[in-house]
Design an enzyme around this catalytic site. Sequence first.
Site, mmCIF file in Angstrom:
data_model
loop_
_atom_site.group_PDB
_atom_site.id
_atom_site.type_symbol
_atom_site.label_atom_id
_atom_site.label_comp_id
_atom_site.label_asym_id
_atom_site.label_seq_id
_atom_site.Cartn_x
_atom_site.Cartn_y
_atom_site.Cartn_z
ATOM 1 N N GLU A 1 1.163 -1.207 -0.197
ATOM 2 C CA GLU A 1 0.370 -0.026 0.081
ATOM 3 C C GLU A 1 0.748 1.310 0.363
ATOM 4 O O GLU A 1 1.872 1.131 1.123
ATOM 5 C CB GLU A 1 -0.757 -0.231 1.220
ATOM 6 N N ASN B 1 6.062 -13.103 3.352
ATOM 7 C CA ASN B 1 5.164 -11.936 3.779
ATOM 8 C C ASN B 1 5.917 -11.690 5.739
ATOM 9 O O ASN B 1 6.258 -11.446 6.547
ATOM 10 C CB ASN B 1 3.397 -12.117 3.899
ATOM 11 N N GLY C 1 11.156 0.386 15.064
ATOM 12 C CA GLY C 1 10.324 1.023 15.268
ATOM 13 C C GLY C 1 9.484 0.541 16.028
ATOM 14 O O GLY C 1 9.450 -0.791 17.079
ATOM 15 N N GLY D 1 2.040 -3.162 10.835
ATOM 16 C CA GLY D 1 0.625 -3.467 11.064
ATOM 17 C C GLY D 1 0.573 -3.058 10.065
ATOM 18 O O GLY D 1 0.606 -3.963 9.056
ATOM 19 N N CYS E 1 -1.606 -7.047 6.315
ATOM 20 C CA CYS E 1 -0.798 -8.107 6.134
ATOM 21 C C CYS E 1 -0.555 -8.738 6.213
ATOM 22 O O CYS E 1 -0.261 -10.136 6.600
ATOM 23 C CB CYS E 1 -0.160 -7.623 4.525
HETATM 24 C C1 UGA Z 1 3.112 -5.624 2.682
HETATM 25 C C2 UGA Z 1 4.552 -6.328 1.612
HETATM 26 O O1 UGA Z 1 5.262 -5.581 2.267
HETATM 27 C C3 UGA Z 1 3.930 -6.407 0.386
HETATM 28 O O2 UGA Z 1 4.927 -6.860 -0.474
HETATM 29 C C4 UGA Z 1 2.448 -7.886 0.552
HETATM 30 O O3 UGA Z 1 2.416 -6.971 -1.252
HETATM 31 C C5 UGA Z 1 1.175 -6.619 1.302
HETATM 32 O O4 UGA Z 1 1.846 -6.885 2.129
HETATM 33 C C6 UGA Z 1 0.285 -7.753 0.863
HETATM 34 O O5 UGA Z 1 0.490 -8.804 1.549
HETATM 35 O O6 UGA Z 1 -0.230 -8.017 -0.065
HETATM 36 P P1 UGA Z 1 1.758 -3.576 3.070
HETATM 37 O O7 UGA Z 1 1.645 -4.189 4.052
HETATM 38 O O8 UGA Z 1 1.188 -2.472 2.501
HETATM 39 O O9 UGA Z 1 2.572 -4.687 2.168
HETATM 40 O O10 UGA Z 1 3.181 -2.078 3.898
HETATM 41 P P2 UGA Z 1 4.869 -2.739 4.138
HETATM 42 O O11 UGA Z 1 5.631 -1.476 3.640
HETATM 43 O O12 UGA Z 1 5.523 -4.155 3.946
HETATM 44 O O13 UGA Z 1 5.068 -2.166 5.992
HETATM 45 C C7 UGA Z 1 3.803 -3.399 6.724
HETATM 46 C C8 UGA Z 1 4.663 -2.031 8.170
HETATM 47 O O14 UGA Z 1 5.953 -2.691 8.374
HETATM 48 C C9 UGA Z 1 4.096 -1.441 8.494
HETATM 49 O O15 UGA Z 1 2.773 -1.359 9.777
HETATM 50 C C10 UGA Z 1 5.327 -0.903 8.407
HETATM 51 O O16 UGA Z 1 5.342 1.114 9.449
HETATM 52 C C11 UGA Z 1 6.601 -1.478 9.235
HETATM 53 N N1 UGA Z 1 7.510 -1.976 8.809
HETATM 54 C C12 UGA Z 1 8.097 -2.250 7.636
HETATM 55 C C13 UGA Z 1 8.529 -1.137 10.163
HETATM 56 O O17 UGA Z 1 8.059 -1.978 10.975
HETATM 57 N N2 UGA Z 1 10.304 -1.629 9.646
HETATM 58 C C14 UGA Z 1 10.406 -1.487 8.576
HETATM 59 O O18 UGA Z 1 12.050 -1.882 8.480
HETATM 60 C C15 UGA Z 1 9.567 -1.932 7.359
#
Ligand code: UGA
Length: 442
Positions: free
Chosen positions: A155, A208, A253, A257, A260
């Site tokens: 997203e 994931n 962090g 959340g 996914c």
């Molecule tokens: C995630 C995956 O990254 C996608 O590849 C996948 O397609 C998607 O789920 C899905 O299954 O549809 P998304 O949930 O949109 O995507 O977001 P991310 O950018 O991956 O972040 C997820 C969470 O992890 C967020 O709360 C973010 O703040 C946290 N995060 C991310 C961290 O705390 N640290 C990081 O280094 C990266």
Amino acid sequence: MKITVAGAGNVGLVTAVCFAEAGHQVTCLDTQKEKIEMLEKGHIPFFEPGLEPLLEKNLLNGQLCFTTNPNQAYSEADIIFIAVGTPEKKDGAVDVSYIYAAVYTIANTIQKDVIVCTKSTVPVGTNDTIKQIFQQRKPRHIKVDVVSNPEFLREGSAVMDFFLGDRIVIGTDNPKAASIMEQLYLPLKIPILFTDIRSAEMIKYASNAFLATKISFINEISNICDKVGANIEEVSYGMGMDKRIGTSNLQAGIGYGGSCFPKDTKALVQLAGNVHHPFELLESVIKVNQHQHSLLVSKAKEMFGSLKGKKAALLGLAFKPETDDIREAVSLTIIKELLEEGSIITAYDPIAVPNAHKVIGNSIEYTTNIRQALKGADFAVIATEWDQIKHLSLDTYAAYMKEPIVFDGRNCYSLKDMERYPITYVSIGRPTIANVKHSPQH
Ligand code: UGA
């Protein structure tokens, strides 16, 4: 090719719009009439950068249309993508009922041979059940090939991820279906991996779960850094320089959340349990994440003694920047815990306020103005690293707050910058800056 996408949520709509942009004739179906009416007018019901202009363009040039009518959507399609929701059940298992509902409708509606392709994240084995349903329900003379084609869209950057993704996974046991799917994706010039169906389903969950594991791992390291006086930013940077580790998903962090990671990690634990293989590592990842969600409220309680009657500025409601999605957002846990402690909350978010209000109601105040949230606050908690928060002039805290005490759950600021200001700054896995002496009786 004539493509139909079932489901106009985050995944379905991005898929439909981007395939239209890639030159295909796309029909997108959703059962919600109001949503379809809105989309037909060129408006998307959620925030996704870059999606609306492509929607408008492809509506205008006739590459894309929307419908609630299964006959219109399915009868002439060459490929049908199923992108409906697979929400979490109370026990952590996946609710696949929307998938099967779509499959029954497709089976009853198709009038020619078709590839049915599952984009939604579904437990391993689901596509085999889908095959069986088609065997039983479809007209005999029509051939249906079932393909697993999981999505890897994030997203907030979903359009970019569609066109510039790292890989496309196509799970099928049918060479002809594989070849048609290859033709569909070849123009995107993204590496394509062909697998059997169950492996494709598993690749999605394993990916994931691994990304979530990296996050919980770095968060645990940050908690240890806190205790031994190391700095997580430097540790994470130093680790990421090793190409085998990589820099992504090592941002410490207050936990992950969204719709996914929380759902998919729990689903994989369930799936492993169902085959009598307890996935203890992933269970710990989930536990660490839950603990991380509560970290800042614990730290605030430690500092103040009691949070009763304290005015809290909560900065960021969305589960991450560039989205208005608050599903499983850490902000929700923070709000719940602060309210239980008797705090008075004003929450800031540039775009997620309407969604938050629907879920949280009037138990807190909302604003789209950061300064308004900070005004008179006893402390601030940063839950989302929005640019508006990262680029806030740092003297704003002391200028607006009753006491400039900031708990930063996303390490938005450099310690060097913060040191120049009269502030108490508590971040994740880094030394606390205490340039203001805090008196607990305030
Ligand atoms: C995630 C995956 O990254 C996608 O590849 C996948 O397609 C998607 O789920 C899905 O299954 O549809 P998304 O949930 O949109 O995507 O977001 P991310 O950018 O991956 O972040 C997820 C969470 O992890 C967020 O709360 C973010 O703040 C946290 N995060 C991310 C961290 O705390 N640290 C990081 O280094 C990266």
